[in-house]
Design an enzyme around this catalytic site. Structure first.
Site, short mmCIF file in Angstrom:
data_model
loop_
_atom_site.label_atom_id
_atom_site.label_comp_id
_atom_site.label_asym_id
_atom_site.label_seq_id
_atom_site.Cartn_x
_atom_site.Cartn_y
_atom_site.Cartn_z
N CYS A 117 0.84 -1.20 0.00
CA CYS A 117 0.00 0.00 0.00
C CYS A 117 0.88 1.26 0.00
CB CYS A 117 -0.97 -0.05 1.18
SG CYS A 117 -2.25 1.24 1.16
N ALA A 118 0.80 2.05 1.06
CA ALA A 118 1.61 3.27 1.16
C ALA A 118 3.01 3.00 1.67
CB ALA A 118 0.91 4.28 2.06
#
Length: 194
Positions: A117-118
């Protein structure tokens, strides 16, 4: 620790494969719990470390998990696999000198590092973002060369896009540290179809 029946490391070898998962407040629950579960099914000894001063961390969806240890107590240790889940709490991981140092050290020592994800922004902050990677579209401003793949393996670094790819991410990490056969066995046991 998980019960040993047939380890991803053979029984006659002295140590089990070990992984560390770093959880800040605001972690993405699916991106954390799925890989932890999959790695434990692959008989990896997974330690979950809280980035904060409390063992209890609250995820982005207000689910609280009890971590095994505080990051402070294991910051000098080296694991076979370092796992960085995403979520809004990723910003705290990027700003934490201990997490950045551990990421740099694990990469320098040729250990596996997983970021979903991030969390590939943590890899960038640590100066270890590989040439090929994927991440969540929300961080495209920080990471402009995101590949469209669900999971990308580039050398010792495994990246994935987000909560919807958490099972694939976990299986890719299991394959990286335990071998494809062990990963395939977990996939079959959980009825995961590619």
């Amino acid at each position: 620790p998980p019960l040993l029946s047939s380890s991803c490391c053979e029984r006659d070898q002295p140590q089990m494969v070990k992984a560390l998962v770093i959880l800040p407040d605001g972690f993405e629950e699916i991106e954390s719990v799925c890989p932890i579960d999959i790695l434990r099914r692959a008989e990896v000894e997974v330690t979950v470390a809280s980035l904060s001063s409390s063992l209890n961390v609250k995820g982005r969806s207000n689910i609280t998990l009890a971590c095994d240890v505080l990051l402070e107590s294991v910051k000098s240790e080296t694991y076979d696999l370092l796992v960085l889940p995403g979520g809004p709490g990723t910003k705290a991981v990027r700003e934490d000198a201990r997490a950045i140092e551990m990421t740099k050290r694990h990469c320098a020592e040729g250990k596996k590092v997983g970021a979903i994800c991030a969390a590939p922004t943590v890899l960038k902050e640590a100066g270890v973002l590989p040439a090929k990677y994927t991440a969540h579209f929300s961080v495209a401003g920080d990471l402009p060369n995101i590949l469209p793949d669900k999971v990308v393996v580039d050398g010792n670094i495994i990246t994935s896009t987000g909560a919807g790819t958490a099972i694939e991410f976990g299986l890719a990490m299991a394959a990286a540290v335990c071998g494809q056969e062990k990963s395939d066995g977990v996939a079959k046991a959980i009825e995961f179809k590619k």
